[in-house]
Scaffold this motif. Structure first.
Motif, PDB file in Angstrom:
ATOM      1  N   ASN A  46      27.710  57.405  22.205  1.00  0.00           N
ATOM      2  CA  ASN A  46      27.194  58.010  23.437  1.00  0.00           C
ATOM      3  C   ASN A  46      25.863  58.713  23.201  1.00  0.00           C
ATOM      4  N   GLN A  65      30.926  50.409  21.147  1.00  0.00           N
ATOM      5  CA  GLN A  65      31.683  51.317  22.018  1.00  0.00           C
ATOM      6  C   GLN A  65      33.021  50.690  22.415  1.00  0.00           C
ATOM      7  N   PHE A 135      24.289  61.514  28.540  1.00  0.00           N
ATOM      8  CA  PHE A 135      24.908  61.015  27.315  1.00  0.00           C
ATOM      9  C   PHE A 135      25.288  62.140  26.364  1.00  0.00           C
ATOM     10  N   ALA A 138      28.621  63.185  27.661  1.00  0.00           N
ATOM     11  CA  ALA A 138      29.599  62.164  27.294  1.00  0.00           C
ATOM     12  C   ALA A 138      30.008  62.298  25.833  1.00  0.00           C
ATOM     13  N   ALA A 139      29.021  62.541  24.965  1.00  0.00           N
ATOM     14  CA  ALA A 139      29.329  62.726  23.548  1.00  0.00           C
ATOM     15  C   ALA A 139      30.151  63.990  23.334  1.00  0.00           C
TER      16      ALA A 139
END
Length: 365
Positions: A46, A65, A135, A138-139
């Motif tokens: 991510n 992913q 992102f 998300a990470a």
């Protein structure tokens, strides 16, 4: 075209890898490490998306992913199955699936908010674009999940490495005559269920033109199904623990027949929202009980690989439904929905004739 390929690569890679990932966790006799490993890789990937500068970067990242997700999905589902008994498996599968669906629906919504609100100024004065923030969040959620699993989850007692031959079968020859294996038949039913639910997502322009609406109402229609699925699955799962699973699945598949067909007939956005919610309710009758019934039939030490049949079927069903809608809508708006409803009839007959109920579950408190 590139966006379509990027979206599809995740599902393709994950579907191909899930049986292998499940088998590896079976052979290792450990699940938790596979969940943690998959989440760590997801977090790193991510972060890497924000640094991608070419299309091939996106292709590679989506494949990795998907592979990471395969290890997380199969191992976590095996943990839920092995921590459950026959009297609680349906409810536990329902809760597990509900959280997966909440994440699936919340991710795009959160991303759109971050993109719209960005850029952001950090305490040190550095500026972060909405794209980068998306992102990063998300990470962060993936790494948060890693920590929660590390602290709160333990491998089920009694899980041990297995060298047994992998028991993935199409035919069940244990009784008189030839019948489909129960887990395989449930996989086919799950694939058809997912196909019916995915028809709408691939034809947004046609839907918006037919109903005279914009992207916002289409998003509401899309989320209506997910909301119904997430809300009802724990309830249905617990009911299947007490009342048996097979006929919930048959009833849900029969419910998909009118709720899928009506999506090709309705003429107003509010009607589509109602029908999508009803379709989500029908899907809830199928999804959690099917996973629980498959779990009832898994063999000792093979939960990871055998339950992967249903998770792979769900992913392939989403893809096949999108492809079917995109191809057949040119022959008439109702055509893909009519085909989906016919497939649901076939799936109901398949489950009714080919699936065996497990031993009666003890009454759940």
């Amino acid at each position: 075209m590139v966006a379509g390929v990027v979206l599809a690569l995740f599902g393709i890679a994950s579907s191909i890898a899930q049986p292998l990932a499940g088998r590896l966790s079976d052979r290792a006799g450990r699940r938790k490490i596979f969940v943690i490993g998959g989440l760590v890789v997801l977090g790193a990937i991510n972060l890497a998306f924000a640094a991608a500068t070419a299309y091939w970067h996106l292709f590679v990242l989506r494949v990795v992913q998907g592979l990471a997700a395969a290890f997380t999905i199969t191992a976590s589902l095996a943990i839920v199955n092995e921590l459950s008994d026959a009297g609680s498996r349906g409810g536990n599968m329902g809760v597990y699936n509900s959280f997966r669906l909440i994440g699936f629906g919340a991710g795009p919504l959160l991303a759109s908010v971050l993109l719209e609100m960005g850029p952001f100024t950090m305490p040190g004065g550095a500026e972060v674009t909405g794209f980068e923030a998306t992102f990063a969040v998300a990470a962060a959620t993936a790494f948060l999940g890693t920590g929660l699993v590390g602290v709160l989850v333990q491998d089920p007692e009694g899980t041990a490495p297995t060298e047994r031959r992998l028991a993935l079968r199409v035919w069940d020859r244990s009784g008189s005559g030839w019948r489909l294996d129960t887990i395989f038949a449930l996989g086919v039913a799950t694939l058809i269920m997912a196909s019916c639910m995915a028809l709408l997502s691939a034809i947004e322009p046609e839907v918006n033109a037919r109903l005279g609406q914009g992207p916002f109402l289409f998003a509401v229609e899309f989320v209506a199904l997910i909301a119904a699925l997430a809300a009802l699955q724990p309830v249905v799962g617990r009911a299947s623990d007490r009342m048996g699973r097979k006929w919930f699945i048959v009833l849900g598949l029969m419910g998909l027949v009118p709720t899928t067909l009506l999506q090709g007939v309705v003429g107003a956005p509010w009607q589509m929202i109602v029908v999508r919610m009803l379709q989500g309710g029908a899907g809830a009758l199928v999804f959690a009980p099917a996973l629980a019934l498959a779990g009832d039939h898994t063999e000792q030490g093979q939960s990871g690989a055998q339950l992967a049949v249903l998770t792979v079927a769900f992913g392939l069903g989403i893809s096949s439904g999108q492809l079917m809608a995109g191809f057949f809508v040119s022959f008439g708006f109702i055509v893909p929905f009519g085909i989906g409803s016919l497939l649901a009839v076939g799936a109901a007959v398949l489950v009714g004739t080919q699936v065996d109920e497990a031993e009666p579950a003890p009454s759940a408190a």
